[in-house]
Every structure is written in structure tokens, then in C-alpha cells.
Scaffold this active site. Sequence first.
Site, short mmCIF file in Angstrom:
data_model
loop_
_atom_site.label_atom_id
_atom_site.label_comp_id
_atom_site.label_asym_id
_atom_site.label_seq_id
_atom_site.Cartn_x
_atom_site.Cartn_y
_atom_site.Cartn_z
N HIS A 30 47.31 53.78 43.44
CA HIS A 30 47.14 53.85 44.90
C HIS A 30 48.40 54.44 45.52
O HIS A 30 49.33 53.71 45.90
CB HIS A 30 46.89 52.44 45.47
CG HIS A 30 45.56 51.87 45.08
ND1 HIS A 30 45.29 51.37 43.83
CD2 HIS A 30 44.41 51.71 45.81
CE1 HIS A 30 44.05 50.92 43.79
NE2 HIS A 30 43.49 51.11 44.97
N HIS A 267 43.91 57.11 49.36
CA HIS A 267 44.03 55.66 49.17
C HIS A 267 44.13 55.26 47.71
O HIS A 267 45.11 54.64 47.30
CB HIS A 267 42.84 54.94 49.82
CG HIS A 267 42.72 53.50 49.44
ND1 HIS A 267 43.55 52.52 49.95
CD2 HIS A 267 41.88 52.87 48.58
CE1 HIS A 267 43.22 51.35 49.43
NE2 HIS A 267 42.21 51.53 48.59
N GLU A 425 38.29 26.17 55.53
CA GLU A 425 38.43 25.77 54.13
C GLU A 425 39.11 26.84 53.28
O GLU A 425 39.97 26.54 52.44
CB GLU A 425 37.05 25.45 53.52
CG GLU A 425 36.37 24.23 54.12
CD GLU A 425 35.52 24.56 55.33
OE1 GLU A 425 34.85 23.64 55.86
OE2 GLU A 425 35.50 25.74 55.76
N HIS A 489 24.25 20.72 51.57
CA HIS A 489 25.47 19.97 51.31
C HIS A 489 25.49 19.31 49.94
O HIS A 489 26.50 18.71 49.56
CB HIS A 489 25.67 18.89 52.38
CG HIS A 489 26.12 19.41 53.71
ND1 HIS A 489 25.49 20.44 54.36
CD2 HIS A 489 27.15 19.02 54.51
CE1 HIS A 489 26.11 20.67 55.51
NE2 HIS A 489 27.12 19.82 55.62
#
Length: 694
Positions: A30, A267, A425, A489
Site C-alpha cells: 500500500h 491505495h 459493546e 438474546h
Amino acid sequence: MQHLTEDEDHVLRTLRVLIADLCQQFNGGHPGGAMGMAAVGVALWKYVMQYAPHTADFFNRDRFVLSNGHTCLFQYIFLHLTGYKPMTLDQLKSYHSDRADSLCPGHPEIEIEGVEVTTGPLGQGVANAVGLAIATKNLAATYNRPGYDVVSNHTWCMVGDACLQEGVALEAISFAGHLRLNNLTIIYDNNQVTCDGSVDLTNTEDINAKMRACAWDVIDIGEGCYDIRGIVAALKQARASIRKPTFVNVRTVIGVGTAVAGDAVAHGVALGANNVAELKKAYGFNPDEHFVISPTIRKFFEDIPARGEALVNNWSNLLDRYSQDFPDLAEEFQRRVKGELPADWDTLVPTKFPSKPTASRAASGLVFNPVAQKIRTFMVGTADLSPSVNMAYPGKTDFQHPDLRTICGIDGNYAGRYIHYGIREHAMCAISNGIAAFAPNTFIPVTSSFFMFYLYAAPAVRMGALQQLQVIHAATHDSIGMGEDGPTHQPIELAALYRAMPNLLYIRPGDSEETAGAWIAAIEAKKTPSIISTSRHALPQLAKTKREGVLRGAYVLEEYQGSEGADVTIIGVGAELSFALGVSKELKESKNICARVVSFPCQRLFEEQPVSYRRETLRRHKDIPAVVIEPYAPNGWERYADAAICMTRFGHSLPGKSAYKYFGFETSKMTEKISRYLSDIKEDEILRGEFVQL
């Protein structure tokens, strides 16, 4: 070119040609972003950042995180030029080679001297940097005293356009602004290019306004490819910030100076031999010479190692004076620097528990809260679930900016060790990786949430395992027994993911005694993250469970004592361990089938045991079939069992006991299934070689 000295101009041209050469050598890599960022690197490594290349683990060094890790040549080249001894020119030339001992992998890795964290998936590094800044703030608030800033380092984080689109980075940026982490600076390589094309293909937002709305200071640099003076001034202003983290928006050109400048082509592929040759001609280099680093370049960076050693010596002298004036505090600080816990930490773990049925999430609190309360190594956090996860230890102080006053009255300061991450989270776990990476075992971060939500956090949990970072994840509500919240859940497949993940301990304790063993195992695992997987619902406390057994991964809970040998081994796991005991009893009473019971809380710990122990625990080598009971996907149990009473579909929204009944996890039904299975293998011996889902 703006305000460049002759030497600086030569350095920038050399860096860009060197990057082009290194990518072209093996026709990969890169180059574009690293070339555009060269002036930022000079500003940071030469003029602003405080570090010591010859003492790379200097505790009070500034931390640098390359979140746009694909531009790794940017970091590797500066590690080489500034004097990190392992990063030789020969090593630098190993980029994208087939050398297994290369120190130049395709993304920075924590094992390499001078690299603070492994950044692969974009955005992780931003959250890691927030964690590093939190670690500094907490240590400084805990141990610094007037005239004794024993911890005062700054965290610098380089990002690209893509990092600022990743959700984990945006979660972490929002949280850092809330915490007012003025010791954190994000440097944005704003070249407006991603893999697919220009950024306006997907984004048309005002990033500066967005950062200001997130409570960051913003500094703009218009000529980021050349304006070293302006970048230095911005970075020094950022270091001096007293109220907010700083976002330095550096406008650059990807692949600057090449035929593909400003194009997405620059890139992720080598520029091509002709383009590299043309770049060299334009910059006054010989197209036939490669990897040129002139004496001018060497001289430009030669003072940095000595400058770094002066920082180390000054800090060491400060620490000596600190030890004289604050001996007790200094002793604890030095222990933290060494990554050591108090020798008697395990005496804080309870040895007795209530005999009444207890959810293992509650047992987690009973076990760990006394440890967290007394030992400042532990940095405990939750994703907005304090009432559910039982990690809020008595007398805790929250980690917050000391001037914050919340409506709910939960305030704190930077010396606090309980972190409210909010509903973030993924960021919680990635930030915790950064806290853990500050220095080996100086902190042991603890995260907490429902087990199902660790699917949101899985990329960060994986990065912690990859980096051998000790982070403990307290995952509750871990079975269909959690009940009415339903299949969204109720985790079915998630344990298989984490049991398969290398260098991770996934531990499912069956009662309070086993929960103690789980925490001991996790705290002793210095180079391994752990998930302690616990129940929402109350579990019976079993007479024969052993914390020492958990440390071995699996152990015999109930051995059949008859002279003829057992007919079957029943493997019980976690919240369903008591089911195995109930079925064993019923098999004997109603079917005259003799069963032995094995508790199996952690597959990876079991794999670490000698073969002789593993054989004697399972007894499969003596033709005793093994049946595991666990309401999860059975994948992986084929290694240890011949059959499984398991789940092959998602859960159902019912109260916990009703959910178990609905899916057939009743003693009578499981007894019948095992009895039929044993009859079937007597009639058809071939079944012994097949894994059967009952």
C-alpha cells in the site's frame, strides 16, 4: 513547498521514493497513503513525539497507533530511521517478501518493537488509542503527586478516511469526547480516497463539525503533504490541550508526486516500475538505484536515540525521588510497571458460598468483587448493564472526567476504575485491548455484557486474542435458560465461535465453586483473554464441584464405582451441569444404566492437559461412549463426545424453565434419549464411529 528546510525537502522526497521502491520490489503493498503522510511522520517522530528507540519499552513514552494499518510502511520506515535496532534496512526490505522472520508484516503487529498495538480491521486502532489514553489518565490520577508526574505521556493515533466510517471508531470517538481525554490526538490523513474510489461515493458529511459535536477540538492543515511547520504547531497545540481531545485534519494527496496521485489506484497496489522510475527522475534520484538512504537522511534523525535516552534517564531520576517521598505508593506503582499482582491476591477469592440456588452471574460478583475492590490493577467496565452483570464492586469510583455532573448522580474521576461504556459493546472490548496494551499486565481490563452481545464485540475479542492481551470478558445470560427475551438474546452458536478462536479461554462454570475456578484461571492467564460465561437464572450448588478441576478444563464430577465399569459418560457443561447429574441418577434408577459424570467448563484448558489425564477423564479409550448435554450448537464436541443433546435451531421466547422443557431438556426425556442411543450402538457398532445429535 511551504516552510521546508533543504534537509526536510530531501527527507520527504527520499521517504516517498523509498516507499515506492519497497512496494515495487515484490509488486505489492500500500504505497499511496504512506507517501502522502510523510510530512506527518517527520513532524511527529522528529519534532513532537517523546519516545526512546533504544529503550523501546520506556514506560512513560508517548504511544503511537496506526489505525489505518495498511499504510504500515509509514511506521516501519520511521522505526528504521529513528533507531529502533531490530528494524534494519534488511528487515525493511522484507516487506511483502516470503521471509517468515519479517518484521514488516502487511499490518503493524504488537510483537514488533515500536508498535503499540496490532491494527488490522479498520477502526480498531482508534478504539485502542482511546484505551491507551484512558490508561494514562487513570495511572496519572492514581500515582502522580505535585511535582511528580510519573505518568504524563500522550497518545497519537493516525487514521484514514475508512477508519472514520467504521462503527467501532465512531463509538470510541464519541466516548473519548465525553471523557474529555485531552491526552489523545487523532491525526486524520484526509486524502478523500478509499478502495472503491473517492470518499464522496459513500460519505458527504462535515467531519470537522461531527468531531466538534463529539466534544473534540479540531485543527485544519491545508497542505498536509508538505507543511511540516504547520503540522508540528498543530501537534504541539494538541499536546497542550487542557479540556478536550484533538482532531487534526491533515489534507493530503494519496500517491503524491506520482502519475496516479489522488486516485484510488494508488491505495493498494505497487505503482509499477515505469511510474517509480518517473517519480525518481522528478525528485532528482537515479532510476537505477533502489532503497537509497543518504547520509543527509541519517544525520537528520541521528540525535533521536540520545534524546530518547535523556527522557529515560530523567524519568528514572524522577522515580527515584518519588520513591523517597512516597515509598508506599512508589512500591505499588513499580509493581504495576512490572505487571505483577500482589502475591496473596488469590486469598481474596471466597472459599465458601451460599448453599441456596445462585445464578452464576451473581456468583461472578461474589468471586470477583472482593478482588476488584482491593487491587487497582483491575479496570472494570460494562456496556450499560450494571444491574445485570454484578461487576459493580462495593465502594467503587467511576472513571469519569472529574468535572462531569450527571443527572442520575453517578459521577467520578480519572482515578476511578469502573467504566460505564454505554451501549458500545464493540468499542468497550477494543478500548479494553488498548488499556491492556499500555504495558504488559499493568492493567487487567474486565468487560461485561450479555453473552449474545459479545457477537457485536467479536472482532475486538479476536484482536485481543491475537495480541495475547489479558482482558477478561464477563458474559452473562448465556443459555436458553435466560428466558423471555427470546431467540435474539439466547446464544446458540456463539460458544462454538469462541471455543474455536485461538488463544482464548471460553469458560462455562456450573455453580459458584466452578465460577471461582473460572476467575482464577482467567486472572492467571497473563497472555490470554478469557470469556467467563454465566447464567441469568439460579443454579443448584453442587456438592462435588472443584475450582481446581476448572483449571484443568474438565474433571470427573461423579465416578461410577461398580466392578463392571460404566456404561456411559455424561458430560455436563456450565448452567446445565446439574442436568447431567440428574440424568445419571435417573439412568441408574429407571434403566439400570451406570453412568459417570464429567464437568467440562473449558475445552482449551483441557487440551493443555497431558494425554493420560484427558484419557482418564473421558475414558473413551475404554469404549465408554460419551454424551454431552448443552443447549448450544454441537460443533466442536465431536472431539470429546460420541453424541450430544444439543440445539440445532434458534431459541424461543419462553420463561427459562419452559424454554428448557420446550426443547426437551428434561431429565426424563434426556434419560430416554441416552438409553435409546446406548441400545442403538449395541445393535449397530458402526454408530460408535459417528457423532450423533440426540
